[in-house]
Write an enzyme that holds these catalytic residues in place. Structure first.
Site, PDB file in Angstrom:
ATOM      1  N   ASP A 134       0.831  -1.208   0.000  1.00 33.11           N
ATOM      2  CA  ASP A 134       0.000   0.000   0.000  1.00 33.11           C
ATOM      3  C   ASP A 134       0.863   1.255   0.000  1.00 33.11           C
ATOM      4  O   ASP A 134       2.072   1.200   0.258  1.00 33.11           O
ATOM      5  CB  ASP A 134      -0.903  -0.042   1.252  1.00 33.11           C
ATOM      6  CG  ASP A 134      -2.227   0.663   1.043  1.00 33.11           C
ATOM      7  OD1 ASP A 134      -2.325   1.499   0.129  1.00 33.11           O
ATOM      8  OD2 ASP A 134      -3.167   0.378   1.805  1.00 33.11           O
ATOM      9  N   ASP A 173     -10.982   1.906  -2.971  1.00 38.21           N
ATOM     10  CA  ASP A 173     -11.430   1.648  -1.597  1.00 38.21           C
ATOM     11  C   ASP A 173     -12.949   1.646  -1.508  1.00 38.21           C
ATOM     12  O   ASP A 173     -13.495   1.381  -0.439  1.00 38.21           O
ATOM     13  CB  ASP A 173     -10.857   2.701  -0.642  1.00 38.21           C
ATOM     14  CG  ASP A 173      -9.490   2.293  -0.126  1.00 38.21           C
ATOM     15  OD1 ASP A 173      -9.050   1.163  -0.423  1.00 38.21           O
ATOM     16  OD2 ASP A 173      -8.856   3.104   0.577  1.00 38.21           O
TER      17      ASP A 173
HETATM   18  C1  GLA Z   1      -5.721   1.819   2.272  1.00 34.34           C
HETATM   19  C2  GLA Z   1      -6.159   0.653   1.419  1.00 34.34           C
HETATM   20  C3  GLA Z   1      -7.213  -0.144   2.143  1.00 34.34           C
HETATM   21  C4  GLA Z   1      -6.654  -0.622   3.467  1.00 34.34           C
HETATM   22  C5  GLA Z   1      -6.155   0.549   4.283  1.00 34.34           C
HETATM   23  C6  GLA Z   1      -5.430   0.095   5.530  1.00 34.34           C
HETATM   24  O1  GLA Z   1      -6.728   2.741   2.424  1.00 34.34           O
HETATM   25  O2  GLA Z   1      -6.611   1.091   0.187  1.00 34.34           O
HETATM   26  O3  GLA Z   1      -7.649  -1.209   1.370  1.00 34.34           O
HETATM   27  O4  GLA Z   1      -5.630  -1.534   3.234  1.00 34.34           O
HETATM   28  O5  GLA Z   1      -5.262   1.363   3.541  1.00 34.34           O
HETATM   29  O6  GLA Z   1      -4.960   1.142   6.287  1.00 34.34           O
END
Ligand code: GLA
Length: 709
Positions: A450, A515
């Site tokens: 990420d 997300d």
């Molecule tokens: C980002 C990702 C999510 C999740 C969060 C965790 O927003 O896109 O899918 O993994 O971080 O903090």
């Protein structure tokens, strides 16, 4: 002495031709598009291109060269911008040599005044017809060369390609399409976020007035780069137009010592005469044959369970085991432990950088959980965000100087985090050592990598802008991890789809698209994504019934029906789910598994639907089978439903048609739902006449399976 190059170079692929004109001082694209017959010679094309200018205009226009040159009289945006301390800026090259082989042309040009060499490399993939193109600049002088710009080769646009389909978006609503007319002046997109970005995906489609999904001409262009970039589609007063994509440098960022070179990111291009689905088909084919890592190319994509929207930071060993039990029960094949597993990480305000297992949650390390997951026949995956650090972390307390900054401007926090300077050797060493230790100590098959903030302050300790080098350093860290752990698959995530591009695909195997797990929004997001990326790369999860990003409540049938067209996953608290819902989900997973071979290898066909509808399908390459989805987003406009025309089928084939999702679609009176299953209909009739849809409730969908008899 014979010249070291020919006046023209032609590359042919299955359906396309590229002709490069080397008669002038700099190389120019004379034709890129449908395949020319043997009857056509480059000389004919050159003849046909003869132009006349109005009086008082330049009698002979400067060409739109691969790197257009101001000193050659080009008044648009130059492809290369350089100087040596404010002098030696006027690039005027002469072609030095050119060669072509194996669907590739390499042209070397020299500029005496500025003492630079340009190397243009163009390739046309024989099967998928995708064009790849780079520009490399080399400092042939004896002093440092400042490079302000070195774009990938410039693409001249046909006069009648007068529409631009570009991308916009934001967190949780990526890949939004924006259609505008090409007008005099420029459509310019610039991204300084230090990542591919949510709002300026580096891709664009330029097409004719009436091009739609299945008819008409278009170019698709994409820059494979995960950092700052710019794009310019410009129509000049001469009526000529061009597209220029390249990396965007910050002041002073790119300087070449004598003998050093810089190569632009690769520009990927596809040209179609048969609509936008065919354009996507070319990119999908290219990703499958050339960018997908060979070790995963034939691997079945396992159904995921991801803990994030299920439990967020509320992790306990027992709870995770219960989730693993439920996940296995609904058919999950890979269990991904998201954020929250490492030291000090109880919320998003602390812990990033401390890549050690949190012993308060996992007193015996991750081993027992991984064993538990493996015992249930699932792979284990882990979330990491290596590029970042929270000020509240042991790492930052020991190394506050390791972060990127634009001193004396105050450090800007975003999601409570700062960005590590990956260009520092000690940072690379620390991150590699930590990740390597985790991957060596534990049987981790998958990393969700990420990156949860833009890089607003991309300066190093010396006060230099290092955005370019940060992206390169990320690539080399990923490369090192992959080399050390070749069986580990990696997902590219950046607060959802903020790092989706062909550059990152050299090091990663899946993209977390967004997300937002809101199935309705997802239809739009996934459509935009699908213009360039194939379904098997598209992380698509069944989220909670009340979507966390939008608050919208949607049925399990709709949520699962949307997620099953990608690399399917589940991201919802299964422990809260009632048995009916769980059964429905389980059935959806079975259906996805039954058809995933088709979904992950077929031709994606988007349908030209009306407002309030969504329709697309995946057709087997040999036309033997297809799966189509039709969703009714809003209330019906008319008192009767629309018609669904299935495109991409074998017109001469006879297909058995069945509705496979939802399992028991119901209607209050006689409709197609009562008569369609098991019927046999020609591909021709399905495409040209289409199927009369039943009355459907808003936010519901139907999935049709077609098998050639
Ligand atoms: C980002 C990702 C999510 C999740 C969060 C965790 O927003 O896109 O899918 O993994 O971080 O903090």
């Amino acid at each position: 002495m014979p010249s070291a190059f020919n006046p023209f170079y032609t590359l042919n692929s299955a359906n396309c031709s590229l002709v490069v004109d080397c008669r002038g001082n700099a190389p120019t694209i004379l034709h890129w598009g449908s395949r020319l017959t043997d009857a056509t010679s480059p000389e004919m094309l050159a003849l046909l291109a003869t132009r006349q200018e109005l009086q008082a205009c330049q009698t002979e226009e400067a060409p739109i060269a691969l790197s257009p040159e101001t000193a050659a009289g080009f008044t648009g945006s130059p492809g290369v911008q350089i100087h040596r301390n404010g002098r030696h800026w006027a690039v005027y090259t002469q072609i030095e040599s050119a060669r072509s082989s194996d669907n590739q042309i390499i042209i070397i040009s020299l500029c005496q005044g500025t003492e630079i060499q340009l190397t243009h490399c163009l390739q046309l993939d024989a099967d998928t017809n995708v064009l790849t193109a780079t520009t490399e600049i080399t400092n042939r002088g004896s002093s440092a060369l400042s490079v302000d710009r070195c774009d990938a080769p410039c693409i001249p646009l046909p006069m009648h390609y007068n529409k631009i389909l570009g991308f916009t978006g934001r967190w949780a609503n990526e890949f939004q399409l924006q259609s505008i007319d090409r007008v005099a002046g420029a459509y310019v997109r610039e991204n300084r976020s230090g990542r591919t970005s949510h709002d300026s995906f580096p891709g664009v489609i330029i097409h004719c007035e009436h091009t739609n999904e299945n008819l008409g001409a278009a170019y698709g262009l994409h820059l494979g780069w995960s950092g700052n970039h710019h794009m310019r589609i410009e129509e000049q007063s001469t009526g000529r137009a061009y597209a220029q994509l390249g990396e965007l440098f910050l002041p002073g960022e790119m300087s070449l010592e004598p003998g050093e070179s810089y190569c632009s990111p690769t520009l990927y291009g596809a040209s179609t005469d048969n609509g936008l689905s065919a354009l996507s088909g070319a990119f999908h084919g290219y990703i499958r044959s050339s960018l997908t890592d060979r070790r995963v190319v034939n691997k079945v994509k396992p159904v995921h369970f991801n803990t994030w929207e299920a439990v967020y930071f509320d992790l306990s060993f027992d709870r995770l085991c219960e989730l693993a039990d439920s996940a296995a029960e609904v058919g999950v094949e890979r269990f991904v432990l998201d954020d929250g597993w490492f030291k000090n990480r109880k919320s998003d305000s602390a812990g990033l950088g401390d890549w050690f297992v949190d012993e308060t949650v996992f007193p015996h390390g991750l081993g027992p959980l991984i064993d538990y997951v493996h015992d249930r026949k699932m792979e284990f995956g882990l979330w990491v965000e290596p590029e970042m650090v929270n000020p509240d972390s042991d790492l930052y307390r020991s190394h506050p100087d390791w972060v990127l900054n634009t001193d004396p401007a105050p450090l800007l926090l975003s999601r409570n985090q700062l960005v590590l300077d990956l260009t520092r050797v000690e940072v690379q060493t620390y991150l590699f050592e930590r990740l390597d230790a985790l991957l060596s100590d534990y049987a981790i098959g998958y990393l969700k990598w990420d990156m949860n903030r833009a890089i607003h302050q991309p300066g190093n300790q010396d006060g230099r802008a290092v955005s370019h080098y940060q992206t390169r350093a990320l690539y080399s860290l990923l490369e090192r991890i992959r080399a050390a752990h070749p069986t580990v698959e990696i997902e590219s995530c950046s607060s959802g789809g903020g790092r989706a591009d062909f550059g990152i695909l050299a090091f990663t195997d899946r993209i977390w698209t967004s997300d937002s797990n809101d199935a309705l929004d997802r239809l739009g997001i996934q459509k935009g994504f699908s213009l360039f990326f194939p379904p098997e790369l598209m992380g698509a999860h069944v989220g909670p019934s009340c979507c966390h990003a939008t608050g919208r409540v949607l049925s399990m049938e709709t949520r699962a029906g949307v997620a099953m067209f990608g690399h399917m996953g589940i991201e919802v608290n299964l422990l809260d789910m009632d048995d009916d819902q769980k059964d429905t989900l389980k059935t959806a997973v079975v259906l996805h598994k039954k058809h995933r071979q088709l979904l992950h290898s077929g031709k994606l066909m988007r349908l030209d639907t009306q407002r309030g509808e969504s329709g697309f399908g995946v057709v087997a390459i040999d036309g033997s089978e297809a799966l189509f989805s039709y969703a009714q987003l809003d209330s019906l406009l008319h008192s009767v439903g629309g018609r669904l025309r299935f495109v991409g089928l074998d017109k001469h084939g006879i297909y058995e048609v069945n509705i496979v999702w939802p399992l028991e679609p119901s209607s209050y009176s006689k409709s197609i739902l009562d008569v369609i299953n098991g019927s046999v209909i020609s591909g021709d009739a399905l495409a040209n006449v289409g199927l009369q849809l039943p009355i459907m409730l808003p936010t519901s969908l139907l999935i049709f399976h077609l098998r050639r008899c």
